[in-house]
Structure formats: structure tokens, C-alpha cells
Design an enzyme around this catalytic site. Structure first.
Site, short mmCIF file in Angstrom:
data_model
loop_
_atom_site.label_atom_id
_atom_site.label_comp_id
_atom_site.label_asym_id
_atom_site.label_seq_id
_atom_site.Cartn_x
_atom_site.Cartn_y
_atom_site.Cartn_z
N GLU A 166 0.79 -1.23 0.00
CA GLU A 166 0.00 0.00 0.00
C GLU A 166 0.82 1.28 0.00
OE1 GLU A 166 -3.03 -0.15 3.03
OE2 GLU A 166 -4.07 -1.78 2.01
N GLU A 368 -5.33 -8.62 0.10
CA GLU A 368 -6.00 -8.38 1.38
C GLU A 368 -7.47 -8.14 1.11
OE1 GLU A 368 -4.54 -5.31 4.04
OE2 GLU A 368 -2.46 -5.85 3.61
C1 BGP Z 1 -4.60 -2.33 5.21
C2 BGP Z 1 -3.23 -2.65 5.74
C3 BGP Z 1 -3.19 -3.66 6.81
C4 BGP Z 1 -4.39 -3.71 7.74
C5 BGP Z 1 -5.71 -3.46 7.01
C6 BGP Z 1 -6.91 -3.26 7.90
O1 BGP Z 1 -4.63 -1.02 4.78
O2 BGP Z 1 -2.37 -3.10 4.71
O3 BGP Z 1 -1.98 -3.48 7.49
O4 BGP Z 1 -4.20 -3.08 8.91
O5 BGP Z 1 -5.61 -2.37 6.15
O6 BGP Z 1 -6.98 -1.94 8.35
P1 BGP Z 1 -7.03 -1.53 9.87
O7 BGP Z 1 -6.06 -2.40 10.58
O8 BGP Z 1 -6.66 -0.10 9.92
O9 BGP Z 1 -8.44 -1.77 10.33
#
Ligand code: BGP
Length: 466
Positions: A166, A368
């Protein structure tokens, strides 16, 4: 919902990162990264004052976690090497850090899991941040050298490499939206960071190609980039100004990276509009040739929610900086209220069609996708397992959209669920739980399958989605 199937060679796996799982933040020669520094400077910025220190205790429990993944029928997973663990301040290998990753890759093979390895997951070593971080060309060079060291150290073990997770989000969260340390609101500096990460990506990819050519990296290894792709939509019956907002936001978040990894270029229309608005990138002579080397073998798409925009009410934000879009609140949006993110599986179909039509030949996978929910401990069933049918609905909906995109000819190869085992979510800490597997903070980080895990096991082992 009718049942559907995914191709036989489609892989199911889990996504996670070093800084959100490993723990052991200051042992084994690990240096501080920005999460550790922020945790020490202002712990109250973190939900329930839980800082970066413990992750989800993965370094202590990795063997159990690998067993859980294999037992659920997964064949792959992704984590990241922490720069601050692998190298010392002089840029040399930290033997204890290297030993941990060697052991992890060995144990993964033993468990029958292919480990995808990412090199950077928002975890800038603090001493390099103090030397300018992503705003400094010296740090860009340091990242390329770090990548080369990692290829040399693990080149015979790892088949799937990724340069960044990201790269859109780091500039946004740290430099623009003021959410993550150092909490700045500066659109221009965010674009400098974005540009420098692009150069760093290309330099690392060039190092990978060189290492593969001389046999340091195995011949069957591939390199890719993982980004958060947010299909960008606007209102029905848009004005030309609404469409302009889509062009710029889609351009900065999506096309920028897709063009870089397929053509080795950045979108000229986006750069021109930035320059017209006084945002100048630190482009050096020779950079165009460097960026040309940023073409990769495949792509990871992190997809959580779409972006909906409209023409900005004002072209300048409250800090006097250019503003290209306002948020558009779609009245029909279905929300995950815990996280404040819209749930829109169709965005995955639209992304797949965008790749098929505009980036032909680019293979990709969902790197993801996941749903984080608050207060899940209140949903315990009689046998103490958490009942989470909403997670099954979420994943089923996204797999259904994906199956249609594949059917329509989009070359999507697999699906990694984010946060298979509950982990530390940056400043949200353990507020929203993503896992198919609970981590019980009241019981020594004990792992316990949630009800949804039974469904996942069936999907992953049969490829039939009911
Ligand atoms: C993405 C990231 C992850 C993870 C996920 C969920 O943007 O790559 O690292 O954290 O989001 O988001 P959050 O943990 O802020 O709820």
C-alpha cells in the site's frame, strides 16, 4: 445465494505483516521503527493504550499459527520482513533478525505453506525517518540496498517477493490525512513521499532482476507490488467537475501504481495537473530510466472499500493546499459500522475488469480483503467460540464478485484474507477484530477458532463456495 466454484489452481491464503504480528519489538537487535517510537511518545493515541510492542505474539506462536493455517486448508500466506529487524544502523545484516526469518521460512515449508514476502509494511526505521524518511533520496537508496540484502540472504528460499504494501496509504495517512505519526496535513509532501516510494520500488525491482540474473535469487521467483486499489466512483449523472475529481483521485491512488508496474511510467495527465496546481515532484535527471525498471511480474490488490468522490466545494483545503475531490456519500452504501468502511463487493469485479481491459496480461491476486468488527467477545456461543456469520457473508460476497471477474476473463489467481488470526491494527490496536481465529488478550494471546473458520476450511479445501 447459489453455490459457485473457484478454479482448481486458485489459491487461498492469509495476509499479515511483521509489525502487526511479530511482537518482540526491542529484542534480538531489532531497531525502533516509527510505530515503536510513536507508542513510546504518545501511548494514548492507541486504542486502549496498546502500542506496537506485542503484535499478536507471532514470534512466540508461529508454529501453532502455521499449523492453524494449514489445518484450514490454506496453501499460502504473506508476511513482511521488518527492515528494522533485518538490518543494523550501518545497513549490515543483523544475524539474530536474519535467523528468525530463516527459521520462519523453514517452518512454513515444513507446514506445507508458501510464504509470500513483502519488504515494507509502513514500518520505517526511526533513525532513517530522522534522516528525512521518504522525503530523502538517501533513504530511497538505503531502501534499495536493504532490498538487495534481503534478496541475497533469502534468495534461495523465497519465491514470491513484494516491494511495498500500500504505497498509496503511507503518504496519505502520515502526511496528508494527519492520522498516523507524524500526523501532517500536507498534500504536496505526501506526493513527494509517493514519488520517492515509486523510485524506491523501481530500484528494488532492478536489484531483484540483477540478483535473479546472477543466480542469487532463484530462477522461479517472482516480484510484485501490493497496493490498496479503490475503484473510484462518483454520483449518478455527474458533472464534468465530478468526473475530473474521479480522474485525479483514481489517478493518484490507482493508475499511478498500475502504470508504474506495467509500463514503468507515471501517468502524465496526473503529473501535469499536480504541477499546474503547484505540486512539484523532486524528479532528477535519469529518473525516467529508473522508473522503467519498475515493471513487475504480478500484482497484489488489497480491497476493502471503494472510493466515492465528487467535485470539491473548494479547490484549496483548510491548510491552503490543493484539493481535487470531496467525499461523495452514496445514500445506498452498506457500511461496516465498526470500521466506518463501505462494504461493496462489486468493486472487486470492477477492478478485475479494469485490469483485464486496461492492463492486459497483468496477473493479480487479492492480497487483502477482510472485515474488522468491534466487541466480538460479546458474540460467544455456548462452546465459547465467537459466532460471526457476518464474516462469512462478507467473504462469500467478495468471492462471488471475484468468480464473476475470473469468468469474464480477469487473470486473478488467488485470495488472501487479511488478519486470519486477529492482529494489531496500528492505532486501532485490537479494537476491530478481523480474524477467523480469535486471539484472546485475556488468556495469553490464546488462539481459538471462530465459528466462521469451519466455513473457510470447506471453501479452501473444496473451492466450492456455499
Ligand atoms: C490495510 C493494511 C493492513 C491492515 C488493514 C486493515 O490497509 O495493509 O496493514 O491493517 O488495512 O486496516 P485496519 O487495521 O486499519 O483496520
Amino acid at each position: 445465494m447459489e453455490q459457485f466454484t473457484l478454479p482448481d489452481d486458485f489459491f487461498f491464503g492469509a495476509a499479515m505483516s511483521g509489525p502487526q504480528t511479530e511482537g518482540e519489538w526491542n529484542t534480538g537487535g531489532k531497531l525502533e521503527n516509527l510505530w515503536d517510537t510513536w507508542s513510546q511518545e504518545n501511548l494514548s493515541d492507541f486504542y486502549n493504550r496498546v502500542g506496537s510492542y506485542a503484535g499478536n505474539a507471532f514470534m512466540a506462536k508461529y508454529q501453532e499459527d502455521l499449523r492453524i493455517m494449514a489445518d484450514l486448508g490454506l496453501t499460502t500466506y504473506r508476511t513482511s520482513i521488518q527492515w528494522s529487524r533485518l538490518l543494523d544502523e550501518d545497513g549490515n545484516i543483523n544475524p539474530e533478525g536474519a535467523a528468525w526469518y530463516h527459521e520462519l521460512f523453514r517452518a512454513s515449508r515444513e507446514a506445507g505453506l508458501e510464504c509470500f514476502v513483502n519488504l515494507y509494511h509502513f514500518d520505517m526505521p526511526t533513525f532513517l525517518f530522522r534522516r528525512g524518511g521518504w522525503e530523502s533520496r538517501e533513504v530511497v537508496e538505503a531502501y534499495a540496498a536493504y532490498a538487495a540484502k534481503a534478496f541475497a540472504e533469502f534468495g534461495q528460499e523465497v519465491k514470491h517477493w513484494f516491494t511495498f504494501n500500500e504505497p498509496t496509504v503511507e503518504p496519505e495517512q502520515r502526511f496528508q490525512a494527519g492520522v498516523w505519526y507524524p500526523k501532517l496535513h500536507d498534500f504536496g509532501r505526501a506526493r513527494v513521499v509517493q514519488y520517492h516510494i515509486s523510485v524506491a520500488h523501481a530500484l528494488a525491482t532492478a536489484n531483484f532482476r540483477a540478483a535473479q540474473a546472477d543466480g542469487t535469487v532463484r530462477a522461479d521467483a517472482k516480484i510484485g507490488l501490493i497496493n490498496a486499489f479503490t475503484p473510484t466512483y462518483t454520483r449518478e449523472n455527474p458533472t464534468p467537475e465530478d468526473l475530473e475529481a474521479v480522474r485525479m483521485m483514481g489517478g493518484i491512488n490507482n493508475r499511478w501504481w498500475l502504470d508504474l508496474i506495467t509500463k514503468g511510467e507515471l501517468p502524465v495527465d496526473v503529473l501535469d495537473t499536480l504541477a499546474e496546481n503547484g505540486v512539484h515532484l523532486p524528479i532528477r535527471p535519469g529518473d525516467a530510466e529508473i522508473l522503467k525498471q519498475g515493471v513487475v511480474d504480478w500484482l497484489g490488490c488489497n480491497y476493502y472499500h471503494p472510493t466515492r468522490v465528487q467535485a470539491p466545494a473548494s479547490k484549496v483545503d483548510e491548510y491552503g493546499l490543493p484539493r481535487f475531490a470531496d467525499e461523495y456519500v452514496w445514500p445506498d452504501a452498506v457500511m461496516n459500522e465498526s470500521r466506518g468502511w463501505e462494504i461493496y463487493p462489486e468493486g472487486l469485479y470492477d477492478f478485475g475488469i479494469d485490469v483485464r481491459d486496461n492492463y492486459p496480461g497483468l496477473e493479480w491476486f487479492v492480497s487483502e480483503s477482510g472485515m474488522g468488527v468491534m466487541d466480538e467477545h460479546l458474540h460467544r456461543g455456548d462452546d465459547y467460540r465467537i459466532e460471526d456469520p457476518y464474516r462469512v457473508d462478507f467473504v462469500r460476497g467478495h468471492l462471488e464478485a471475484l468468480a464473476r471477474a475470473i469468468e469474464a476473463g480477469s487473470p486473478c489467481k488467488g485470495y488472501h484474507y487479511w488478519g486470519l488470526i486477529d492482529n494489531w491494527s496500528w492505532s486501532n490496536a485490537f479494537k476491530n477484530r478481523y480474524g477467523f481465529v480469535e486471539v484472546d488478550l485475556m488468556d495469553g494471546y490464546k488462539r481459538r477458532l471462530k465459528r466462521s473458520a469451519d466455513w473457510l476450511r470447506e471453501v479452501a479445501t473444496t473451492h466450492v463456495v456455499k
